[in-house]
Design a protein around this motif. Structure first.
Motif, mmCIF file in Angstrom:
data_model
loop_
_atom_site.group_PDB
_atom_site.id
_atom_site.type_symbol
_atom_site.label_atom_id
_atom_site.label_comp_id
_atom_site.label_asym_id
_atom_site.label_seq_id
_atom_site.Cartn_x
_atom_site.Cartn_y
_atom_site.Cartn_z
ATOM 1 N N VAL A 63 48.255 28.623 50.362
ATOM 2 C CA VAL A 63 47.386 29.592 49.701
ATOM 3 C C VAL A 63 47.518 30.946 50.382
ATOM 4 C CG1 VAL A 63 45.007 30.156 49.070
ATOM 5 C CG2 VAL A 63 45.755 27.767 49.087
ATOM 6 N N ARG A 64 47.692 31.978 49.597
ATOM 7 C CA ARG A 64 47.708 33.342 50.134
ATOM 8 C C ARG A 64 46.269 33.778 50.371
ATOM 9 N NH1 ARG A 64 49.914 36.430 45.862
ATOM 10 N NH2 ARG A 64 47.791 36.809 45.167
ATOM 11 N N ILE A 65 45.968 34.209 51.597
ATOM 12 C CA ILE A 65 44.593 34.621 51.899
ATOM 13 C C ILE A 65 44.467 36.110 52.210
ATOM 14 C CG2 ILE A 65 43.826 32.348 52.683
ATOM 15 C CD1 ILE A 65 44.150 33.358 55.564
ATOM 16 N N SER A 97 37.694 26.892 50.730
ATOM 17 C CA SER A 97 36.829 27.500 49.718
ATOM 18 C C SER A 97 36.181 28.765 50.244
ATOM 19 C CB SER A 97 35.747 26.503 49.279
ATOM 20 O OG SER A 97 36.325 25.390 48.625
ATOM 21 N N THR A 145 38.798 31.753 50.456
ATOM 22 C CA THR A 145 39.204 32.312 49.169
ATOM 23 C C THR A 145 38.018 32.838 48.353
ATOM 24 O OG1 THR A 145 39.149 30.086 48.194
ATOM 25 C CG2 THR A 145 41.273 30.877 49.016
ATOM 26 N N SER A 146 36.814 32.651 48.855
ATOM 27 C CA SER A 146 35.619 33.118 48.147
ATOM 28 C C SER A 146 35.441 34.625 48.324
ATOM 29 C CB SER A 146 34.379 32.401 48.685
ATOM 30 O OG SER A 146 34.097 32.838 50.008
ATOM 31 N N GLN A 157 36.772 36.772 51.481
ATOM 32 C CA GLN A 157 37.678 37.899 51.276
ATOM 33 C C GLN A 157 37.082 39.211 51.793
ATOM 34 O OE1 GLN A 157 41.124 37.928 49.645
ATOM 35 N NE2 GLN A 157 40.686 36.097 50.849
ATOM 36 N N ARG A 203 42.525 42.140 51.588
ATOM 37 C CA ARG A 203 42.184 40.915 50.885
ATOM 38 C C ARG A 203 43.263 40.525 49.896
ATOM 39 N NH1 ARG A 203 36.683 41.538 48.203
ATOM 40 N NH2 ARG A 203 37.450 39.915 46.828
ATOM 41 N N SER A 226 42.693 38.855 47.022
ATOM 42 C CA SER A 226 42.197 38.916 45.648
ATOM 43 C C SER A 226 41.427 40.205 45.428
ATOM 44 C CB SER A 226 41.295 37.717 45.354
ATOM 45 O OG SER A 226 40.171 37.719 46.214
#
Length: 303
Positions: free
Chosen positions: A98-100, A271, A274-275, A279, A289, A291
């Protein structure tokens, strides 16, 4: 008196019970991501008192290898998995990557150095030994002392391909520059802290590190240089805003890699990362970030 002894017994029992139940979540890998993961771990622990997040460095390759061996719960990497690593990890269980966050790679020198900017061609020539004196770049008449990371570093892997071998100038230039290697006299250091200390003590030194580490952890020891791919392009300062706006061209993805069969302990931490809360914490730690921020939509439009 009996009541006091009873209260004392209850408190001691509660203390040891809570200590016994606390679980450690082990994270290791990228030195670039080390300070960010420590910060994210401490933020996570504030709302998850039963979890202690342990963060080690060692480099991206080291973290991936330790995950394969089952020594840690999660590897963090400042580069993508290569095919061999992916195949080896798949043998030990189902994987998730996962990209964070995003990070820029900053060129760093001693604060006393009068040079303020470099383009890709100049940087490649410096680190391969074709440019050997700062006066060739408008600086002082001082031999350039190159400092690099060890070969377990994801930052080094990125730097070799995108700068030393000029991948960012196109496939043709990359093919022509594949034989480029670091100058034989380059000083090799194990992590960003050692690099920053060395450059602070050596006015003619130059190195590179993750932007977060450069502008957050080591800003009092080193100076970052503005960067452009081509001499005619605008030279851009490494900053979160400039990476976010895609103006600063030395930027890369940061990943977390883990096995999917490790239960709720890992799932809850992922979780969080990525929330929206996680972020925001990434941004607060000096990184970009992964996202876009959540927006609130009302009857009057987007806020």
């Amino acid at each position: 008196m009996k009541n006091l002894f009873l209260l004392f017994y209850i408190l001691i029992t509660m203390f040891f019970t809570s200590c016994k139940e606390k679980q450690t979540l082990k994270v290791a890998g990228s030195e670039t991501m080390n300070s960010m993961m420590r910060y994210l771990g401490s933020e996570y622990e504030k709302s998850h008192s039963a979890i202690s997040v342990s963060v080690d460095g060692g480099g991206s390759e080291s973290g991936i290898d330790r995950l394969r061996k089952g020594e840690i719960d999660m590897a963090v990497s400042s580069r993508d998995l290569n095919q061999s690593e992916f195949d080896d990890l798949k043998k030990t269980g189902n994987l998730e990557k996962v990209r964070i966050a995003y990070d820029g790679v900053a060129l760093v020198v001693n604060p006393k150095n009068s040079v303020t900017k470099l383009n890709l061609e100049q940087t490649s020539a410096i680190f391969s030994g074709k440019i050997k004196n700062w006066k060739e770049l408008g600086g002082e008449n001082q031999p350039i002392l190159v400092v690099i990371r060890n070969d377990k570093s994801g930052t080094q892997d990125y730097f070799v391909n995108h700068i030393l071998r000029k991948k960012d100038l196109g496939a043709k230039e990359f093919e022509l520059s594949k034989s480029n290697v670091f100058i034989a006299t380059a000083k090799v250091v194990k992590d960003n802290s050692e690099m920053a200390n060395f450059i602070q003590e050596n006015p003619s030194a130059i190195g590179y590190m993750g932007m977060g580490s450069a502008i957050v952890d080591n800003k009092d020891k080193i100076k970052t240089l503005d960067y452009a791919r081509n001499a005619k392009d605008e030279f851009v300062t490494p900053s979160i805003r400039n990476v976010y706006d895609r103006k600063y061209k030395l930027a890369r993805e940061l990943f977390m890699i883990y096995k999917t069969d490790q239960g709720d302990k890992i799932d809850a931490f992922v979780s969080f990362l990525t929330s929206e809360e996680g972020q925001k914490a990434v941004l607060q730690s000096g990184y970009l970030r992964a996202s876009l921020p959540e927006v609130e939509v009302s009857g009057e439009g987007v806020k």
